[in-house]
Design an enzyme around this catalytic site. Structure first.
Site, PDB file in Angstrom:
ATOM      1  N   TYR A 146       1.806   7.133 -24.410  1.00  0.00           N
ATOM      2  CA  TYR A 146       2.244   6.733 -22.979  1.00  0.00           C
ATOM      3  C   TYR A 146       0.640   6.165 -22.413  1.00  0.00           C
ATOM      4  O   TYR A 146       0.406   5.112 -22.149  1.00  0.00           O
ATOM      5  CB  TYR A 146       2.637   7.609 -22.333  1.00  0.00           C
ATOM      6  CG  TYR A 146       2.926   7.189 -20.891  1.00  0.00           C
ATOM      7  CD1 TYR A 146       3.977   6.068 -20.603  1.00  0.00           C
ATOM      8  CD2 TYR A 146       2.325   7.767 -19.756  1.00  0.00           C
ATOM      9  CE1 TYR A 146       4.585   5.749 -19.362  1.00  0.00           C
ATOM     10  CE2 TYR A 146       2.682   7.166 -18.264  1.00  0.00           C
ATOM     11  CZ  TYR A 146       3.692   6.473 -17.999  1.00  0.00           C
ATOM     12  OH  TYR A 146       4.047   5.843 -16.936  1.00  0.00           O
ATOM     13  N   ASP A 147      -0.169   7.220 -22.479  1.00  0.00           N
ATOM     14  CA  ASP A 147      -1.500   6.793 -21.797  1.00  0.00           C
ATOM     15  C   ASP A 147      -2.247   5.666 -22.482  1.00  0.00           C
ATOM     16  O   ASP A 147      -2.706   4.611 -21.692  1.00  0.00           O
ATOM     17  CB  ASP A 147      -2.496   8.014 -22.083  1.00  0.00           C
ATOM     18  CG  ASP A 147      -1.950   9.300 -21.552  1.00  0.00           C
ATOM     19  OD1 ASP A 147      -0.913   9.099 -20.787  1.00  0.00           O
ATOM     20  OD2 ASP A 147      -2.813  10.316 -21.448  1.00  0.00           O
TER      21      ASP A 147
END
Ligand code: UDP
Length: 318
Positions: A146-147
């Site tokens: 995600y990051d």
């Protein structure tokens, strides 16, 4: 003719609230969503709205929904449970999906706003987090799908602005809650609300002293709309700067629901950030924006929704 906005991920929690706000602003709205984590029920209320259109498409493939004046890129699994389950799709939508959404904006000369995240700051060493902070992100840990997808998405957005002159904006979204969150998406507010309403233990991960800053969804979307009207190309934090420990959040949920549930401690997930709080000076000065709804009020405003969702789940489970 009203202006036409494309919302990728418009069937999701934030995307669907954004659609409502854009319709209220006078836009006609087309949603592109593959329903991986989004749900049709989030726009049931728009069934008879002639200015609303849904296209079930996967934006990881090149796509074209026709001429639009604005592209809002909100497609992405967003809860740690969802993006861990759909790690590859999360990386794809941040990379391929972002290219394709930007290509639509470029093709039609449309304005563009992308949803980024406080996860860009990782487990932050600077507190509160200003937009100028580069972050402390583990590029290979479980949250990296995600990051790094979101960080890459920001990079592509800035590149389309610099190289192709696309009129872009980037919003960094902090923890947001409210109606239409999925009961089982694993995030702290739906988890605690469901557990409290069922009289089950509230599962606090770690010692509960890690912090988050929770923004009610209508405040958050108001920030998106204001940013969409500005000409700021660099990231802007939109989030509530009032910081709570997770234990304090649990106590607020117990107070609002009137539940007698107990706290149960469970292991802290890997790389769980210890603290998160936006510095919103930029949003305040640039957009005249600041949140109005405090956590307890927002939880009260969400109570009916979570009650109904918890009841429906119980009925379904028989
Ligand atoms: N959390 C918790 N119990 C839960 C769900 C989450 O204690 O049932 C904690 C989680 O470890 C994190 C915080 O609440 O420290 C916020 O988690 P969430 O998944 O909502 O979002 P995050 O900010 O981590 O992306």
């Amino acid at each position: 003719m009203s202006k036409r906005a494309l919302v990728t991920g418009g069937a999701g929690f934030l995307g669907s609230h954004l659609c409502d706000a854009l319709l209220a602003e006078g836009y006609s709205v087309v949603v592109a969503d593959n329903l991986l984590t989004g749900r049709r029920c989030n726009f049931d209320h728009l069934r008879n709205e002639p200015r609303f259109e849904f296209q079930q498409i996967d934006i990881n493939q090149p796509f074209d929904c026709g001429k639009v004046d604005y592209v809002f890129h909100f497609a992405c699994p967003a809860s740690p449970v969802d993006y861990t389950k759909h790690g590859i799709e999360t990386l794809q939508v941040g990379s391929l999906g972002t290219f394709h959404a930007l290509d639509v904006a470029r093709k039609y000369g449309a304005k563009y706003l992308t949803s980024s995240t406080s996860e860009c700051y990782g487990d932050p060493l600077e507190h509160p987090q200003k937009e100028t902070y580069w972050g402390n992100v583990n590029p290979i840990g479980p949250r990296s799908v995600y990051d790094e997808a979101k960080r890459f998405s920001e990079a592509v957005t800035m590149a389309y602005h610099r190289y192709y002159n696309v009129d872009t904006r980037i919003v960094r979204i902090f923890n947001t809650y409210g109606p239409r969150m999925q009961l089982n998406d694993g995030r702290v507010v739906p988890n605690f609300m469901k557990q409290a309403l069922r009289g089950e233990d509230l599962t606090v991960y770690g010692d509960g002293n890690q912090t988050r800053s929770f923004c009610y969804v209508s405040d958050e979307v108001d920030g998106f709309i204001r940013l969409s009207k500005s000409s700021e190309h660099l990231p802007v934090n939109i989030g509530n700067p009032t910081e709570f420990t997770i234990l304090e959040c649990a106590q607020r949920v117990l107070a609002v629901t009137g539940s007698k549930s107990k706290i149960r401690y469970e292991p802290l997930p890997q790389d769980d950030p210890k603290q998160r709080r936006p510095d919103i000076t930029k949003a305040r000065t640039l957009l005249g924006w600041e949140p109005k709804i405090d956590l307890e009020t927002g939880l009260r405003m969400s109570l009916d929704y979570f009650r109904k969702a918890t009841f429906e789940e119980k009925v379904l489970q028989g």
